[in-house]
Write an enzyme that holds these catalytic residues in place. Sequence first.
Site, PDB file in Angstrom:
ATOM      1  N   HIS A  67      28.076  62.272 -55.516  1.00  0.00           N
ATOM      2  CA  HIS A  67      26.939  60.941 -55.648  1.00  0.00           C
ATOM      3  C   HIS A  67      27.992  59.796 -57.121  1.00  0.00           C
ATOM      4  CE1 HIS A  67      23.939  64.620 -56.135  1.00  0.00           C
ATOM      5  NE2 HIS A  67      23.614  64.012 -54.813  1.00  0.00           N
ATOM      6  N   LYS A  85       7.998  70.757 -57.716  1.00  0.00           N
ATOM      7  CA  LYS A  85       9.956  71.461 -58.033  1.00  0.00           C
ATOM      8  C   LYS A  85      10.785  71.725 -58.812  1.00  0.00           C
ATOM      9  CE  LYS A  85      13.951  69.736 -54.683  1.00  0.00           C
ATOM     10  NZ  LYS A  85      14.427  68.619 -54.267  1.00  0.00           N
TER      11      LYS A  85
HETATM   12  O1  PNS Z   1      18.144  64.835 -53.231  1.00  0.00           O
HETATM   13  P1  PNS Z   1      17.777  65.405 -52.828  1.00  0.00           P
HETATM   14  O2  PNS Z   1      16.622  65.844 -53.291  1.00  0.00           O
HETATM   15  O3  PNS Z   1      18.313  65.208 -51.428  1.00  0.00           O
HETATM   16  O4  PNS Z   1      16.804  63.400 -52.780  1.00  0.00           O
HETATM   17  C1  PNS Z   1      15.528  63.333 -51.411  1.00  0.00           C
HETATM   18  C2  PNS Z   1      14.833  62.440 -52.244  1.00  0.00           C
HETATM   19  C3  PNS Z   1      13.674  62.280 -53.989  1.00  0.00           C
HETATM   20  C4  PNS Z   1      15.586  60.913 -51.786  1.00  0.00           C
HETATM   21  C5  PNS Z   1      13.196  62.201 -51.327  1.00  0.00           C
HETATM   22  O5  PNS Z   1      13.170  63.561 -51.485  1.00  0.00           O
HETATM   23  C6  PNS Z   1      12.127  60.912 -51.796  1.00  0.00           C
HETATM   24  O6  PNS Z   1      12.715  60.058 -51.493  1.00  0.00           O
HETATM   25  N1  PNS Z   1      10.928  61.758 -52.299  1.00  0.00           N
HETATM   26  C7  PNS Z   1       9.913  60.725 -52.758  1.00  0.00           C
HETATM   27  C8  PNS Z   1       9.375  61.332 -52.085  1.00  0.00           C
HETATM   28  C9  PNS Z   1       9.144  60.170 -51.060  1.00  0.00           C
HETATM   29  O7  PNS Z   1       9.420  58.803 -50.999  1.00  0.00           O
HETATM   30  N2  PNS Z   1       8.839  61.101 -49.189  1.00  0.00           N
HETATM   31  C10 PNS Z   1       8.930  60.126 -48.557  1.00  0.00           C
HETATM   32  C11 PNS Z   1      10.198  59.525 -47.407  1.00  0.00           C
HETATM   33  S1  PNS Z   1      11.024  60.773 -47.238  1.00  0.00           S
END
Ligand code: PNS
Length: 168
Positions: free
Chosen positions: A20, A44
């Site tokens: 990261h 979560k």
């Molecule tokens: O590190 P990760 O868990 O792969 O990150 C995932 C993340 C947080 C980027 C994704 O779950 C997210 O953007 N969640 C917010 C909800 C959202 O906008 N969902 C629609 C697009 S997938």
Amino acid sequence: MASPRIAVFPGSFDPPTLGHLDLIRRASGLFDSVIVTVLRNAAKKTLFPLDDRLAMLRSAVADVPNVEVEAFEGLLVDFAARRGAVAIVRGLRGGADFDYERQMAGTNQHLNARIETLFLVPTPVYSHISSTLVREIAAVGGSVAGLVPPIVETYFERRHMPPRTQSI
Ligand code: PNS
């Protein structure tokens, strides 16, 4: 004067890894400012609470002047739009990431076509690192040195500290 080019770098960061950090530094060279944004999702279960993940990230990027760290909830594109971001930056380590990332990028594009998703490839020395494997290693007492920033190691050490015995 042109408006600043802002990107968001979203994730769960449970915990943040050197992978990261590599990507955040690369993104910081491409944009005027980068907002590292941590999903706040009560549903979560995470190993580290949100405040710890924010603190670890803030400490790990303290030397990069154009990076800030913030929590977000709700839709990522709404957060990005509120912050005036033009791009979502995600890392692509390899083929295994691709389908998930493509689906997410497509969904975000559907939700807000003005915000682009950019994929950055981490330096090969970090391309095998994942937060999931880091948690697995730590869970069985292995060393996570060289996989996570030193500050994250200290958070793992703290978690494994035996409870203090009460003195009377
Ligand atoms: O590190 P990760 O868990 O792969 O990150 C995932 C993340 C947080 C980027 C994704 O779950 C997210 O953007 N969640 C917010 C909800 C959202 O906008 N969902 C629609 C697009 S997938």
